[in-house]
Design a protein around this motif. Structure first.
Motif, PDB file in Angstrom:
ATOM      1  N   ILE A 185      94.435  44.136  62.544  1.00 39.73           N
ATOM      2  CA  ILE A 185      93.487  45.172  62.548  1.00 39.73           C
ATOM      3  C   ILE A 185      92.715  45.410  63.849  1.00 39.73           C
ATOM      4  CG2 ILE A 185      91.710  46.477  61.476  1.00 39.73           C
ATOM      5  CD1 ILE A 185      92.419  45.216  58.981  1.00 39.73           C
ATOM      6  N   LEU A 200      89.640  51.875  55.083  1.00 38.85           N
ATOM      7  CA  LEU A 200      90.552  50.618  54.553  1.00 38.85           C
ATOM      8  C   LEU A 200      90.130  50.831  53.107  1.00 38.85           C
ATOM      9  CD1 LEU A 200      87.824  48.098  56.433  1.00 38.85           C
ATOM     10  CD2 LEU A 200      90.350  48.250  56.927  1.00 38.85           C
ATOM     11  N   TRP A 253      96.598  46.994  53.741  1.00 33.96           N
ATOM     12  CA  TRP A 253      96.056  45.861  54.568  1.00 33.96           C
ATOM     13  C   TRP A 253      95.161  44.414  53.965  1.00 33.96           C
ATOM     14  CZ3 TRP A 253      90.928  44.353  53.732  1.00 33.96           C
ATOM     15  CH2 TRP A 253      89.832  45.320  53.096  1.00 33.96           C
ATOM     16  N   THR A 256      89.141  47.891  65.745  1.00 32.16           N
ATOM     17  CA  THR A 256      88.818  48.107  64.833  1.00 32.16           C
ATOM     18  C   THR A 256      87.323  48.606  65.084  1.00 32.16           C
ATOM     19  OG1 THR A 256      87.707  49.189  62.675  1.00 32.16           O
ATOM     20  CG2 THR A 256      88.028  46.460  63.171  1.00 32.16           C
ATOM     21  N   LEU A 272      97.321  48.877  62.386  1.00 29.48           N
ATOM     22  CA  LEU A 272      95.868  49.054  62.019  1.00 29.48           C
ATOM     23  C   LEU A 272      94.858  49.368  62.960  1.00 29.48           C
ATOM     24  CD1 LEU A 272      95.763  51.557  60.175  1.00 29.48           C
ATOM     25  CD2 LEU A 272      94.322  49.443  58.744  1.00 29.48           C
ATOM     26  N   GLU A 300      85.123  53.916  59.105  1.00 28.21           N
ATOM     27  CA  GLU A 300      86.249  52.897  59.234  1.00 28.21           C
ATOM     28  C   GLU A 300      86.158  52.733  57.679  1.00 28.21           C
ATOM     29  OE1 GLU A 300      85.269  53.452  63.205  1.00 28.21           O
ATOM     30  OE2 GLU A 300      84.014  53.125  61.377  1.00 28.21           O
TER      31      GLU A 300
END
Length: 185
Positions: A153, A135, A142, A155, A123, A131
């Motif tokens: 992840i 999420l 996740w 990010t 992801l 963000e």
């Protein structure tokens, strides 16, 4: 459900939130992943689709011309005239009074809704501050406490952007800290 197009479900799934023109989506597809790419800015989404076609990867990449967030609906995407990677779904209209940005309405979907039957392997989230909302709208993708397992992840972490989008660095880290702690047991 956007990924159910008769494709093989054997390849890992790469979800690209804030795909822009597709750099990471193209790389993931080129090494064999199925890709779901979300990009709300129409000009960027058009370039993303052109890059996919140019590289012969249309059978591996599904594009959503919208944003991902906590709640489905519509939101204003505030546009940057100087940086095609700096469009934002910020909630604080007064944050930059000297440089008010034009805005367009974009569709917003929850990550859990678009990849419901197929959790991602990777992801990637680079959305200029959205963000936390992504999420929250994608816990089943996740969060181990919501049934997810084995996702990596990648990010962006930009406290300023998080604040402008109605969350905070502390909230962002609070969501991810259990994942880090869980991997060290």
């Amino acid at each position: 459900h956007l990924l159910n197009h008769g494709r093989s479900h054997l390849a890992p799934l790469f979800v690209d939130c804030g795909a822009n023109i597709g750099w990471y989506s193209l790389l993931a597809a080129a090494v064999g992943a199925e890709v779901f790419a979300a990009e709300p800015m129409p000009a960027n989404a058009a370039l993303l689709r052109a890059n996919i076609a140019r590289n012969g990867l249309a059978d591996r990449i599904t594009v959503f011309d919208g944003a991902l967030g906590e709640h489905p609906g519509n939101a204003d995407l505030h546009l940057s005239a100087m940086n095609q990677g700096d469009h934002r779904l910020h909630t604080d209209a007064s944050w930059d009074p000297a440089r008010q940005r034009p805005a367009i309405s974009v569709e917003v979907r929850r990550l859990d809704d678009v990849v419901r039957s197929r959790p991602p392997s990777v992801l990637k989230i680079d959305t200029q501050g959205s963000e936390v909302a992504i999420l929250r709208g994608g816990r089943h993708c996740w969060d181990p406490s919501a049934g997810a397992s084995g996702v990596s992840i990648v990010t962006e972490f930009w406290p300023y952007g998080l604040e402008r989008c109605g969350s905070s660095a502390a909230e962002f880290l609070g969501l991810l800290t259990p994942l880090v702690n869980d991997t060290h047991r």
